[in-house]
Design a protein around this motif. Structure first.
Motif, PDB file in Angstrom:
ATOM      1  N   GLY A  22     123.506  47.217  20.027  1.00  0.00           N
ATOM      2  CA  GLY A  22     123.546  47.098  18.579  1.00  0.00           C
ATOM      3  C   GLY A  22     123.117  48.371  17.891  1.00  0.00           C
ATOM      4  N   ARG A  23     122.842  48.254  16.597  1.00  0.00           N
ATOM      5  CA  ARG A  23     122.364  49.415  15.823  1.00  0.00           C
ATOM      6  C   ARG A  23     120.892  49.622  16.152  1.00  0.00           C
ATOM      7  NH1 ARG A  23     124.371  50.014   9.801  1.00  0.00           N
ATOM      8  NH2 ARG A  23     126.247  50.202  11.097  1.00  0.00           N
ATOM      9  N   GLN A  24     120.567  50.814  16.658  1.00  0.00           N
ATOM     10  CA  GLN A  24     119.239  51.022  17.210  1.00  0.00           C
ATOM     11  C   GLN A  24     118.733  52.439  16.970  1.00  0.00           C
ATOM     12  OE1 GLN A  24     119.563  51.346  21.788  1.00  0.00           O
ATOM     13  NE2 GLN A  24     121.458  50.268  21.187  1.00  0.00           N
TER      14      GLN A  24
ATOM     15  N   ASP B 295     124.995  52.999  16.569  1.00  0.00           N
ATOM     16  CA  ASP B 295     125.625  51.772  17.037  1.00  0.00           C
ATOM     17  C   ASP B 295     125.979  52.010  18.493  1.00  0.00           C
ATOM     18  OD1 ASP B 295     125.347  51.076  14.420  1.00  0.00           O
ATOM     19  OD2 ASP B 295     127.481  50.907  13.979  1.00  0.00           O
ATOM     20  N   ALA B 296     125.226  51.379  19.399  1.00  0.00           N
ATOM     21  CA  ALA B 296     125.286  51.815  20.783  1.00  0.00           C
ATOM     22  C   ALA B 296     124.856  50.722  21.751  1.00  0.00           C
ATOM     23  CB  ALA B 296     124.376  53.033  20.966  1.00  0.00           C
TER      24      ALA B 296
ATOM     25  N   ILE C 144     129.165  54.491  19.530  1.00  0.00           N
ATOM     26  CA  ILE C 144     130.451  54.644  18.845  1.00  0.00           C
ATOM     27  C   ILE C 144     130.269  55.080  17.399  1.00  0.00           C
ATOM     28  CG2 ILE C 144     131.650  52.997  20.330  1.00  0.00           C
ATOM     29  CD1 ILE C 144     131.328  50.927  18.060  1.00  0.00           C
ATOM     30  N   GLN C 145     129.018  55.144  16.937  1.00  0.00           N
ATOM     31  CA  GLN C 145     128.791  55.531  15.546  1.00  0.00           C
ATOM     32  C   GLN C 145     127.414  56.135  15.372  1.00  0.00           C
ATOM     33  OE1 GLN C 145     130.433  53.262  12.073  1.00  0.00           O
ATOM     34  NE2 GLN C 145     128.288  52.768  11.720  1.00  0.00           N
TER      35      GLN C 145
ATOM     36  N   MET D 192     129.377  58.483  11.015  1.00  0.00           N
ATOM     37  CA  MET D 192     130.467  59.187  11.674  1.00  0.00           C
ATOM     38  C   MET D 192     130.814  58.458  12.964  1.00  0.00           C
ATOM     39  SD  MET D 192     128.841  61.377   9.596  1.00  0.00           S
ATOM     40  CE  MET D 192     127.513  62.225  10.399  1.00  0.00           C
ATOM     41  N   ASP D 193     132.102  58.156  13.115  1.00  0.00           N
ATOM     42  CA  ASP D 193     132.567  57.491  14.321  1.00  0.00           C
ATOM     43  C   ASP D 193     132.880  58.507  15.415  1.00  0.00           C
ATOM     44  OD1 ASP D 193     132.409  55.065  13.029  1.00  0.00           O
ATOM     45  OD2 ASP D 193     134.516  55.086  12.406  1.00  0.00           O
TER      46      ASP D 193
END
Length: 418
Positions: free
Chosen positions: A141-143, A166-167, A185-186, A201-202
């Motif tokens: 998740g976002r971390q 986001d990983a 991915i972000q 940024m993706d």
């Protein structure tokens, strides 16, 4: 009216939260058991900061407040946890430019002032699920990700809105060996929800590390692969491979020697428009004695002279490195050599000011390609706590020679976290 209410809440929160009401037998902020093996841990972090910038053509006076709040739910039998955290930043005094890049129509892009990148925003800071045992952790998740000293990957926690990813991240410990791998991915940037395309940024980002302890020495091999999707970020697409070695050695009962060395090689990746290769070199020695620490070091972010391209670390907690005046957040095309010395002192015996500490650092900056002197900088800080409130005062003074302009900066900050 809403802004005034939020401002009052944020201004009051560092002091109010320092003396909160307590539940029976519990300290405010401690995890609360709600079922067999299930706890809920509140997350509250409030910060009020003044940042002043003084330079020849533009100044800034920024008073900002940040409130971060969330919860973490843990289920001990399954080793699972769920965390959600939101973040809001308010500009109380807005005499500053929140965005160092062009952003059409933004009321926070105020070019008549110097840049202080603490934009007003409301963001989902973290949203993650984690499985964690003593030897293994898997986070989705976002971390928040902080690797080593954050030279290559960090959360940029000095800014009001921190950097998250986001990983999926896996960490494992096998005796003296530690393994750490992330695929993201972000990149969720420090500029916040009002930053348009630069809010995030993706891309495909891979962070790999393997370390081992040999007595007092820790050795690590690492690789960081950054492949951006957005055209404005293509120049930061790169692949970096390197190693670091660090340790602490007692020379006597009262004297300790600290050693840190690192080397890395970086080259272009993906759709980076420039083909280049550049080196990173770090060497640092420190001596600790009765609360004093004297550290001297050399750091080089090299340049490929033929390509006109230098070693970059766009995911780092950059404020920690190469001077607090933030002249070198992007490495100059000619590369950067930073010679520095720091004297730090911890004062634990001052009971009236727990955690009292102070340090002074001197930097001398040069071009890697030409050897020209970019400039010099003095940095100083003082920190302590009163109750739950942490106080920090910082000052930076950059004296330009061939790069940038003279810049003086002052920070006064109060923060409380549970």
């Amino acid at each position: 009216m809403k802004n005034r209410i939020l401002a009052a809440a944020l201004l009051a929160s560092p002091i109010a939260l320092a003396h909160p009401a307590q539940a029976a037998g519990k300290t405010f902020g401690d995890p609360v058991a709600v079922a067999d093996g299930v706890t809920i841990d509140p997350i509250i972090d409030a910060r009020l900061r003044y940042e002043g910038v003084d330079q020849p053509t533009t100044d800034a006076d920024a008073l900002t407040a940040r409130l971060r709040a969330g919860i973490e739910v843990k289920h001990a039998p399954s080793h699972l946890s769920f965390l959600v955290e939101a973040e809001g930043t308010l500009g109380i005094s807005k005499q500053y430019n929140a965005f160092p890049f062009a952003l059409a129509g933004s009321p926070q892009r105020r070019t008549q002032f110097a840049v202080v990148p603490d934009a007003e925003s409301i963001d989902l800071n973290r949203l993650q699920v984690q499985y964690k045992t003593k030897a293994f952790a898997l986070t989705l998740g976002r971390q928040r990700i902080n690797l080593d000293d954050q030279r290559f990957v960090g959360s940029v926690s000095w800014r009001q809105n921190e950097q998250t990813f986001d990983a999926v991240r896996a960490e494992a410990t096998l005796g003296p060996v530690s393994l750490d791998g992330t695929y993201a991915i972000q990149q969720d940037s420090i500029f916040g929800s009002e930053a348009g395309p630069r809010r995030s940024m993706d891309g495909d980002f891979v962070f790999l590390g393997a370390s081992a302890k040999f007595g007092p020495v820790t050795a690590k091999a690492f690789s960081y692969i950054l492949d951006y999707d957005e055209a404005f970020a293509f120049a930061n697409s790169s692949q970096t491979y390197g190693a670091r070695l660090g340790g602490s050695y007692p020379l006597s009962k009262s004297v300790k020697l600290n050693v840190l060395a690192s080397y890395a090689r970086q080259k272009d990746m993906g759709q980076n428009p420039t083909t280049y290769e550049a080196d990173y070199v770090l060497g640092e020695l420190g001596l600790g004695y009765q609360g004093f620490t004297l550290t001297g070091g050399y750091e080089k972010l090299g340049a490929d002279k033929a390509a006109g391209k230098s070693f970059q670390t766009p995911l780092a907690t950059l404020h920690k490195f190469n001077g607090w005046a933030d002249l070198f957040l992007t490495t100059p095309a000619g590369g950067l050599e930073d010679y520095y010395v720091t004297l730090a002192k911890a004062l634990p015996k001052v009971k009236a000011l727990p955690g009292l500490n102070a340090n002074v650092t001197y930097h001398e900056f040069h071009s890697d390609v030409t050897g020209a002197k970019y400039g010099t900088e003095w940095d100083a800080s003082l920190g302590f706590k009163t109750g739950k409130v942490g106080w920090v005062a910082k000052y930076a003074n950059y004296n330009a020679k061939t790069f940038g302009v003279d810049r003086q900066m002052l920070w006064l900050q109060a923060e409380v976290a549970f």
